[in-house]
Design a protein around this motif. Structure first.
Motif, PDB file in Angstrom:
ATOM      1  N   SER A  98      50.842  43.304  43.018  1.00 65.74           N
ATOM      2  CA  SER A  98      49.736  42.259  42.937  1.00 65.74           C
ATOM      3  C   SER A  98      49.942  41.120  42.657  1.00 65.74           C
ATOM      4  CB  SER A  98      49.242  42.808  41.272  1.00 65.74           C
ATOM      5  OG  SER A  98      50.173  42.876  40.135  1.00 65.74           O
ATOM      6  N   GLU A  99      48.780  40.102  42.780  1.00 66.91           N
ATOM      7  CA  GLU A  99      49.053  39.098  42.661  1.00 66.91           C
ATOM      8  C   GLU A  99      49.778  38.313  41.646  1.00 66.91           C
ATOM      9  OE1 GLU A  99      46.758  35.163  43.455  1.00 66.91           O
ATOM     10  OE2 GLU A  99      45.284  36.749  44.293  1.00 66.91           O
ATOM     11  N   ASN A 100      48.775  39.083  39.903  1.00 68.69           N
ATOM     12  CA  ASN A 100      49.651  38.335  39.192  1.00 68.69           C
ATOM     13  C   ASN A 100      50.995  38.709  39.522  1.00 68.69           C
ATOM     14  OD1 ASN A 100      47.737  37.565  38.432  1.00 68.69           O
ATOM     15  ND2 ASN A 100      47.057  38.930  37.341  1.00 68.69           N
TER      16      ASN A 100
ATOM     17  N   LYS B  12      53.660  36.411  41.136  1.00 71.50           N
ATOM     18  CA  LYS B  12      53.494  35.389  40.645  1.00 71.50           C
ATOM     19  C   LYS B  12      54.376  34.915  39.461  1.00 71.50           C
ATOM     20  CE  LYS B  12      48.987  33.089  42.652  1.00 71.50           C
ATOM     21  NZ  LYS B  12      47.994  32.526  42.337  1.00 71.50           N
ATOM     22  N   GLY B  13      53.932  36.481  38.863  1.00 81.53           N
ATOM     23  CA  GLY B  13      54.651  36.412  37.594  1.00 81.53           C
ATOM     24  C   GLY B  13      56.678  36.412  37.504  1.00 81.53           C
TER      25      GLY B  13
END
Length: 159
Positions: free
Chosen positions: A150-152, A155-156
């Motif tokens: 997932s993109e989140n 990035k996280g």
């Protein structure tokens, strides 16, 4: 062959060994194999989920058991249990490409570790930078039969 356990120190004087398990149910298997391909039967004396005390066929004293320290034992792929949906064998994940939703980035799974708080997927990007992401459905949704990050999560967890 699939590595199923790692032999540690001898236990007692009759040839039993302590092992670190890479399976949830060692009792499922009938035979184990040395790296040479030689088969051996075994008996579980004690088990706690992550380790066990085993006796191995032909190992009858502490001195012989000591020589096995550091070795791994294996099972044949065809002897592995059938998996449920959303279950994976770790060695099937290694080398798999993971796409990111919403990001133009292809990642490769280079390892799976568990330091006590759940499985972590070690990913490598095109620059050979590595990072860990917890192996959860939220972080790795399946899209059209392929594993995606997932993109989140990207990035996280990406530095």
């Amino acid at each position: 062959m699939i590595e199923i356990l790692h032999i540690g120190a001898p236990f007692g004087i009759k040839g039993a060994v302590r092992v670190v398990l890479y399976t949830k149910n060692i009792r499922y298997y009938k035979k184990l194999f040395y790296s040479t391909g030689d088969a051996c039967s075994f008996h579980v004396l004690r088990e706690d989920g992550v380790s066990a005390i085993l006796t191995l066929e032909g190992i009858i004293d502490r001195n012989t058991a000591e020589k096995l320290k550091g070795q791994s034992l294996y099972v044949r792929r065809q002897d592995m249990p059938k998996l449920k949906t959303s279950e994976f064998f770790i060695n099937d994940l290694i080398g798999q490409t993971v796409n990111c939703t919403g990001i133009d980035q292809n990642l490769t799974i280079v390892g799976v570790d568990n330091f006590g708080a759940g499985d972590l997927i070690e990913l490598k990007d095109k620059d050979d930078s590595r990072f860990y992401v917890p192996f959860t459905e939220a972080n790795f949704p399946e899209i059209n039969g392929k594993m995606c990050l997932s993109e989140n999560a990207y990035k996280g967890f990406k530095n």
